[in-house]
Design a protein around this motif. Sequence first.
Motif, PDB file in Angstrom:
ATOM      1  N   VAL A  55       0.540  -1.168   0.159  1.00  0.00           N
ATOM      2  CA  VAL A  55       0.228  -0.294  -0.131  1.00  0.00           C
ATOM      3  C   VAL A  55       0.900   1.419   0.017  1.00  0.00           C
ATOM      4  CG1 VAL A  55      -1.120   1.005   1.270  1.00  0.00           C
ATOM      5  CG2 VAL A  55      -1.816  -1.427   1.069  1.00  0.00           C
ATOM      6  N   ALA A  56       1.878   1.235   0.795  1.00  0.00           N
ATOM      7  CA  ALA A  56       3.023   2.272   0.731  1.00  0.00           C
ATOM      8  C   ALA A  56       3.553   2.300  -0.427  1.00  0.00           C
ATOM      9  CB  ALA A  56       3.798   2.175   2.004  1.00  0.00           C
ATOM     10  N   ASP A  57       4.013   1.937  -1.579  1.00  0.00           N
ATOM     11  CA  ASP A  57       4.378   1.743  -2.222  1.00  0.00           C
ATOM     12  C   ASP A  57       3.619   2.572  -3.661  1.00  0.00           C
ATOM     13  OD1 ASP A  57       6.827   0.098  -1.516  1.00  0.00           O
ATOM     14  OD2 ASP A  57       6.201  -1.441  -2.303  1.00  0.00           O
ATOM     15  N   ARG A  58       2.153   1.761  -3.900  1.00  0.00           N
ATOM     16  CA  ARG A  58       1.221   2.643  -4.450  1.00  0.00           C
ATOM     17  C   ARG A  58       1.080   3.904  -4.370  1.00  0.00           C
ATOM     18  NH1 ARG A  58      -2.483  -1.200  -3.476  1.00  0.00           N
ATOM     19  NH2 ARG A  58      -3.742  -0.411  -2.021  1.00  0.00           N
ATOM     20  N   LYS A  59       1.231   4.306  -3.124  1.00  0.00           N
ATOM     21  CA  LYS A  59       0.545   5.972  -2.823  1.00  0.00           C
ATOM     22  C   LYS A  59       2.370   6.243  -2.630  1.00  0.00           C
ATOM     23  CE  LYS A  59      -1.785   5.557   2.008  1.00  0.00           C
ATOM     24  NZ  LYS A  59      -1.583   5.757   2.681  1.00  0.00           N
ATOM     25  N   THR A  60       3.016   5.795  -3.429  1.00  0.00           N
ATOM     26  CA  THR A  60       4.163   6.669  -3.270  1.00  0.00           C
ATOM     27  C   THR A  60       3.964   6.676  -4.910  1.00  0.00           C
ATOM     28  OG1 THR A  60       6.157   5.553  -2.378  1.00  0.00           O
ATOM     29  CG2 THR A  60       6.617   6.450  -3.366  1.00  0.00           C
ATOM     30  N   ARG A  61       4.241   5.510  -5.642  1.00  0.00           N
ATOM     31  CA  ARG A  61       3.690   6.087  -7.280  1.00  0.00           C
ATOM     32  C   ARG A  61       2.872   6.952  -7.840  1.00  0.00           C
ATOM     33  NH1 ARG A  61       4.144   0.016  -6.640  1.00  0.00           N
ATOM     34  NH2 ARG A  61       1.975   0.250  -7.075  1.00  0.00           N
ATOM     35  N   ASN A  62       0.932   6.681  -7.162  1.00  0.00           N
ATOM     36  CA  ASN A  62       0.000   7.535  -7.325  1.00  0.00           C
ATOM     37  C   ASN A  62      -0.113   9.189  -6.592  1.00  0.00           C
ATOM     38  OD1 ASN A  62      -1.386   5.812  -8.107  1.00  0.00           O
ATOM     39  ND2 ASN A  62      -2.531   5.455  -5.815  1.00  0.00           N
ATOM     40  N   ILE A  63       0.976   9.285  -5.689  1.00  0.00           N
ATOM     41  CA  ILE A  63       1.588  10.731  -5.353  1.00  0.00           C
ATOM     42  C   ILE A  63       2.380  11.819  -6.464  1.00  0.00           C
ATOM     43  CG2 ILE A  63       2.627  12.027  -3.933  1.00  0.00           C
ATOM     44  CD1 ILE A  63       1.663  10.006  -2.102  1.00  0.00           C
ATOM     45  N   LEU A  64       3.142  10.434  -6.818  1.00  0.00           N
ATOM     46  CA  LEU A  64       4.357  10.951  -7.901  1.00  0.00           C
ATOM     47  C   LEU A  64       3.585  11.389  -9.368  1.00  0.00           C
ATOM     48  CD1 LEU A  64       7.114   7.889  -6.705  1.00  0.00           C
ATOM     49  CD2 LEU A  64       7.457  10.917  -6.949  1.00  0.00           C
ATOM     50  N   ARG A  65       2.521  10.326  -9.445  1.00  0.00           N
ATOM     51  CA  ARG A  65       1.960  11.254 -10.908  1.00  0.00           C
ATOM     52  C   ARG A  65       0.815  12.145 -10.653  1.00  0.00           C
ATOM     53  NH1 ARG A  65       1.234   4.850 -10.688  1.00  0.00           N
ATOM     54  NH2 ARG A  65       2.708   4.225 -12.587  1.00  0.00           N
ATOM     55  N   ARG A  66       1.142  12.131  -9.648  1.00  0.00           N
ATOM     56  CA  ARG A  66       0.331  13.577  -9.290  1.00  0.00           C
ATOM     57  C   ARG A  66       1.192  15.181  -9.634  1.00  0.00           C
ATOM     58  NH1 ARG A  66      -2.037  12.859  -4.119  1.00  0.00           N
ATOM     59  NH2 ARG A  66      -1.919  15.100  -3.568  1.00  0.00           N
ATOM     60  N   THR A  67       2.590  14.532  -9.828  1.00  0.00           N
ATOM     61  CA  THR A  67       3.019  16.496  -9.459  1.00  0.00           C
ATOM     62  C   THR A  67       3.064  17.627  -9.735  1.00  0.00           C
ATOM     63  OG1 THR A  67       5.087  14.591 -10.054  1.00  0.00           O
ATOM     64  CG2 THR A  67       4.873  14.661  -7.789  1.00  0.00           C
ATOM     65  N   LYS A  68       3.198  16.797 -11.435  1.00  0.00           N
ATOM     66  CA  LYS A  68       3.834  17.769 -12.728  1.00  0.00           C
ATOM     67  C   LYS A  68       2.373  17.760 -13.129  1.00  0.00           C
ATOM     68  CE  LYS A  68       8.058  16.215 -13.529  1.00  0.00           C
ATOM     69  NZ  LYS A  68       9.187  15.939 -14.496  1.00  0.00           N
ATOM     70  N   LYS A  69       1.493  18.922 -12.732  1.00  0.00           N
ATOM     71  CA  LYS A  69      -0.954  18.811 -12.651  1.00  0.00           C
ATOM     72  C   LYS A  69       0.056  19.900 -13.075  1.00  0.00           C
ATOM     73  CE  LYS A  69      -2.530  14.282 -12.748  1.00  0.00           C
ATOM     74  NZ  LYS A  69      -3.735  14.059 -11.453  1.00  0.00           N
ATOM     75  N   LEU A  70       0.307  20.489 -11.697  1.00  0.00           N
ATOM     76  CA  LEU A  70       0.679  21.873 -11.579  1.00  0.00           C
ATOM     77  C   LEU A  70       1.597  22.792 -12.729  1.00  0.00           C
ATOM     78  CD1 LEU A  70      -0.741  21.706  -8.199  1.00  0.00           C
ATOM     79  CD2 LEU A  70      -2.206  22.781  -9.946  1.00  0.00           C
ATOM     80  N   ASN A  71       2.758  22.326 -12.594  1.00  0.00           N
ATOM     81  CA  ASN A  71       3.621  22.800 -13.466  1.00  0.00           C
ATOM     82  C   ASN A  71       5.034  21.965 -14.124  1.00  0.00           C
ATOM     83  OD1 ASN A  71       5.851  23.852 -13.534  1.00  0.00           O
ATOM     84  ND2 ASN A  71       6.792  24.828 -12.012  1.00  0.00           N
ATOM     85  N   LYS A  72       4.409  21.593 -15.476  1.00  0.00           N
ATOM     86  CA  LYS A  72       4.757  20.715 -16.085  1.00  0.00           C
ATOM     87  C   LYS A  72       6.692  20.840 -16.152  1.00  0.00           C
ATOM     88  CE  LYS A  72       1.025  19.660 -19.746  1.00  0.00           C
ATOM     89  NZ  LYS A  72       0.781  19.229 -20.804  1.00  0.00           N
ATOM     90  N   SER A  73       7.176  21.877 -15.667  1.00  0.00           N
ATOM     91  CA  SER A  73       8.738  22.152 -15.746  1.00  0.00           C
ATOM     92  C   SER A  73       9.389  21.981 -14.691  1.00  0.00           C
ATOM     93  CB  SER A  73       9.250  23.481 -16.004  1.00  0.00           C
ATOM     94  OG  SER A  73       8.789  23.889 -15.636  1.00  0.00           O
ATOM     95  N   ALA A  74       8.363  21.132 -13.443  1.00  0.00           N
ATOM     96  CA  ALA A  74       9.085  21.164 -12.151  1.00  0.00           C
ATOM     97  C   ALA A  74       9.933  19.859 -12.422  1.00  0.00           C
ATOM     98  CB  ALA A  74       7.556  20.994 -10.927  1.00  0.00           C
ATOM     99  N   LYS A  75      10.848  19.910 -11.343  1.00  0.00           N
ATOM    100  CA  LYS A  75      11.746  19.068 -10.995  1.00  0.00           C
ATOM    101  C   LYS A  75      11.194  17.862 -10.324  1.00  0.00           C
ATOM    102  CE  LYS A  75      14.852  20.107 -14.670  1.00  0.00           C
ATOM    103  NZ  LYS A  75      14.674  18.963 -15.905  1.00  0.00           N
ATOM    104  N   VAL A  76      10.779  16.706 -10.409  1.00  0.00           N
ATOM    105  CA  VAL A  76      10.506  15.538  -8.941  1.00  0.00           C
ATOM    106  C   VAL A  76      11.726  14.572  -8.565  1.00  0.00           C
ATOM    107  CG1 VAL A  76       8.858  14.070  -8.757  1.00  0.00           C
ATOM    108  CG2 VAL A  76       8.245  16.099  -9.998  1.00  0.00           C
ATOM    109  N   ILE A  77      12.132  14.625  -7.314  1.00  0.00           N
ATOM    110  CA  ILE A  77      12.781  14.375  -6.481  1.00  0.00           C
ATOM    111  C   ILE A  77      12.053  12.703  -5.381  1.00  0.00           C
ATOM    112  CG2 ILE A  77      14.243  13.901  -5.053  1.00  0.00           C
ATOM    113  CD1 ILE A  77      13.959  17.568  -6.697  1.00  0.00           C
ATOM    114  N   VAL A  78      12.306  12.020  -5.931  1.00  0.00           N
ATOM    115  CA  VAL A  78      12.034  10.771  -4.921  1.00  0.00           C
ATOM    116  C   VAL A  78      12.879   9.988  -3.809  1.00  0.00           C
ATOM    117  CG1 VAL A  78      11.418   8.990  -6.911  1.00  0.00           C
ATOM    118  CG2 VAL A  78      10.927   9.413  -4.724  1.00  0.00           C
ATOM    119  N   THR A  79      13.083  10.190  -2.767  1.00  0.00           N
ATOM    120  CA  THR A  79      13.944   9.767  -1.876  1.00  0.00           C
ATOM    121  C   THR A  79      13.640   8.510  -1.033  1.00  0.00           C
ATOM    122  OG1 THR A  79      15.979  10.291  -0.404  1.00  0.00           O
ATOM    123  CG2 THR A  79      14.438  11.917  -0.661  1.00  0.00           C
ATOM    124  N   GLY A  80      13.591   8.173   0.119  1.00  0.00           N
ATOM    125  CA  GLY A  80      13.033   7.381   0.942  1.00  0.00           C
ATOM    126  C   GLY A  80      13.683   5.929   0.544  1.00  0.00           C
TER     127      GLY A  80
END
Length: 434
Positions: A55-80
């Motif tokens: 469930v934690a894995d799936r939450k991470t993936r879902n959150i990442l897919r939401r990131t660029k909806k407001l700013n397509k040129s944003a940089k997305v960093i995932v850690t942890g």
Amino acid sequence: MNSNKRVAFYTLGCKVNHYETESIKNKLLKEGYEEVQFDEEADFYIVNSCTVTSVADRKTRNILRRTKKLNKSAKVIVTGCYAQTNEKDLLKIEEVDYVVGNSNKGEVAEIILNIDKNEEQHNYVLNIFDDSKYRELQFSTFREMSRAYIKIQDGCNNFCSYCKIPFGRGKSRSREFENIILEANKLSEEGYKEIILIGINLGDYGKDLKEDVDFEDLLEALVKINGIERIRIGSVYPDRITDRFIEIMKNNKKMMPHLHISLQSCDDEILKKMKRNYGSNLIKERLTKLKENIKYMEYTADVIVGFPGETDKMYQNTKEIIEEIGFSSLHVFPYSERENTLAATYKDKVDSKEKKLRVGDLEKESKRLGEDIRNKYIGKKLTVLIEEKKSDGFFYGYSENYLRVKLLGDNLKVNDEVQVIIKGLEKGLLISGY
């Protein structure tokens, strides 16, 4: 300075992750970055991931897919932890720009500050088992209401059969004794009365240090710090509750009479299959002895149900011991298969429908036990550290044994420690007659 750059953070999982996010955040704020909410437009989105369950894995993936909806040129960093164990999967997600493992988590701010130089490199994941020493985090401050957290340890050597966390966190590594004491003193000077010790496996503290110190030595040093009135322990294994630990809890009023127990099961056969180093008799003996020695001692716990091979009788064994000991609250999880773990190879999987039934049954039992425990404090005197005042005019805080209390009174303020008489129970909250 980067006063025009906006950064948003999203943290999943344990308090250790939250503590580490604060370190990254404080570095960037010091450089002039502006923090915004995760659902706002930002230049950088930082996701600190968890992989304790699917469930934690799936939450991470879902959150990442939401990131660029407001700013397509944003940089997305995932850690942890999920970044550490599954970097290849994460790099396949279109929105992800950088994957940073736990070994490099302390360098996330530097990666962002030097983003123009890093365009060719997107994978910052090293072998976590090469980490032999605790990595000190700069600006590692994590406060929550009137409480502050101190990370004392990272990693785990246990390799329980169901657990993926050692692959995300590596070997057990202890923070230097002096640095913990320095941070506790700093928090005291800032006015914090309560500290919570956190780590991946707190009971292993000191085993890898050159100095001859252990977890109990650390507790004995922390209780001597002026200004710190409450010390809590994030989580502990039942087999780590030694007689010396009980004596420290008993003889120091600063040690709060509450423990969160990493329980998982109370059935001997399941505990053995889980590769836990204790059985049901030890659970009962240690937790009972602690309650007999310490006034108002209460427990919360993590429990896994539906582990491979768990029969209804085995589940009932766990439930009976939980009822016998008494817990003010339980975190109940259905068993979640994790790749590369021994338990993933086990046969006799428990049907998902049966797992769901057991979760519901144990959560119902947890609620009943919690109400019984809270009811016994009606008419009793408890000490509450006030954490917040809500719009309803009431103050809220936690008693020494970690029961949530609602109170109303004159001349009260946040961070006051007050003695109250418990008058009743309302929606799981103790109501005081301050």
